[in-house]
Design an enzyme around this catalytic site. Structure first.
Site, short mmCIF file in Angstrom:
data_model
loop_
_atom_site.label_atom_id
_atom_site.label_comp_id
_atom_site.label_asym_id
_atom_site.label_seq_id
_atom_site.Cartn_x
_atom_site.Cartn_y
_atom_site.Cartn_z
N THR A 177 33.99 52.04 42.30
CA THR A 177 33.28 52.47 41.12
C THR A 177 32.29 53.54 41.52
OG1 THR A 177 33.56 50.26 40.30
CG2 THR A 177 31.67 51.46 39.42
N GLY A 207 35.36 44.59 34.30
CA GLY A 207 34.56 44.28 35.47
C GLY A 207 33.08 44.37 35.18
N ASP A 208 32.31 44.33 36.27
CA ASP A 208 30.85 44.33 36.14
C ASP A 208 30.29 45.63 35.59
OD1 ASP A 208 31.73 45.56 38.53
OD2 ASP A 208 29.77 45.30 39.46
N THR A 228 28.98 48.35 43.16
CA THR A 228 30.38 48.74 43.26
C THR A 228 31.11 47.64 44.04
OG1 THR A 228 30.10 49.91 45.34
CG2 THR A 228 29.82 51.20 43.34
N GLY A 229 32.44 47.69 43.98
CA GLY A 229 33.21 46.70 44.71
C GLY A 229 33.63 45.55 43.81
N GLY A 231 33.85 43.29 41.29
CA GLY A 231 33.06 43.06 40.08
C GLY A 231 32.97 41.60 39.71
N1 GLY Z 1 33.03 47.07 40.35
C1 GLY Z 1 34.05 47.53 39.52
C2 GLY Z 1 35.00 46.53 39.08
O1 GLY Z 1 35.07 45.43 39.63
O2 GLY Z 1 35.72 46.83 38.16
#
Ligand code: GLY
Length: 315
Positions: A177, A207-208, A228-229, A231
């Site tokens: 992200t 996601g987050d 990022t990563g 989520g």
């Molecule tokens: N951090 C982005 C996602 O998990 O979609």
């Protein structure tokens, strides 16, 4: 009054100089963040955001984005948006033009974008389509993103995703992200996030990045944070909000980020992979953390000509 500054995650370099240009002309942090993320969303070489982002299990690109303003804690987010190349602008429109709501998803977000006259585009590029089709052929995916070293959790996730792709994919047959955080000359703090989410995700998965407190949080009293990563971990840890809570308790930005990662590390997760975060205070202090050594984030101030890479602290 603030000293303008903008920071961003890996691959934000495509947008940060334009953001700094806006801030240096006394432009708003919201304009700077939106402009930076639009440029990242247009970067066809980036397969984790906007046009060219990797698709879901059915081969369709679905995008999430959000923006949050520190002084009001107003939030605009969109999730699983198809066919619109600039989800960050739709998210900002939710914040500014639909204040009775905070998050729109799927067909509702697309209807709202249509009503406002946002441009549509084919988001799957030849390159991302080829990567998707390669994944159908390979027994394990070779796709790597910001979290480059595959862990057992990554591997298990990819195997499960490939099963989904085989089940749901069309017959003809590095993730990550982008976060941008800015303080403007008026002292406003804004945090923005944009992503195409997990490659080959289940259709409709959000996601987050679209969720307040998870991938994005801003509170002008203490600071802003973004993740990022993975989520799913950041949603369960309420990652960005937890970081801002730590800032409120007196941690410096790096310590606050490390505290969040330490908490998330205790959550059971058979698909565990890298989670990263960064934080910025209204007075311009910044920091970031990751689970892997060698990762960086980008910073620009009024004296910068280019984004400067700073190391993230490692949990
Ligand atoms: N951090 C982005 C996602 O998990 O979609």
């Amino acid at each position: 009054m603030g000293q303008p500054i903008v920071i961003g995650s890996e691959r934000s370099e495509a947008g940060l100089p334009a953001a700094m240009e806006i801030l240096s002309r006394d432009g708003s942090a919201a304009d700077a963040v939106e402009t930076a993320l639009r440029l990242c969303e247009d970067n066809l070489a980036d397969h984790y955001v906007g046009t060219g982002g990797l698709p879901n299990a059915q081969g369709v690109v679905e995008l999430d984005a959000s923006i949050m303003v520190g002084s009001t804690r107003a939030f605009g987010g969109v999730g699983a948006v198809r066919g619109y190349p600039h989800p960050i602008s739709i998210a900002r429109a939710v914040l500014e033009k639909l204040p009775q709501h905070a998050v729109l998803v799927g067909s509702g977000a697309e209807l709202f974008a249509h009503e406002l006259g946002f441009e549509k585009a084919e988001l799957l590029t030849d390159e991302s389509r080829a990567l998707y089709r390669d994944a159908l052929r390979e027994s394990t995916s070779s796709v790597e993103g910001e979290n480059t070293r595959a862990t057992t959790g990554d591997q298990k996730y990819r195997e499960a995703a490939l099963e989904l792709v085989r089940r749901l994919g069309p017959h003809d047959g590095p993730w990550g992200t982008i976060n941008v955080l800015a303080v403007d000359a008026d002292g406003e703090l804004v945090v923005g996030v944009s992503t195409s989410g997990y490659p080959w995700k289940y259709p409709g998965r959000i996601g987050d990045s679209a969720i307040p407190g998870a991938g994005n949080y801003a509170d002008l009293r203490y600071g802003g944070a973004a993740c990022t990563g993975r989520g799913e971990l950041s949603m369960r840890a309420v990652g960005a909000h937890r970081i801002v809570d730590r800032l409120a308790a007196g941690d410096d930005p790096t310590a606050a980020c490390l505290a969040m990662l330490r908490d998330a590390a205790h959550l059971p997760d058979e698909f565990r992979s890298e989670l990263r975060c960064l934080a910025l205070t209204p007075d311009g202090r910044h920091g970031a953390a990751a689970g892997q050594a060698g990762s960086t984030y980008n910073v620009m101030t009024m004296s910068s000509t280019q984004p400067e890479a700073h190391p993230r602290s490692v949990l």
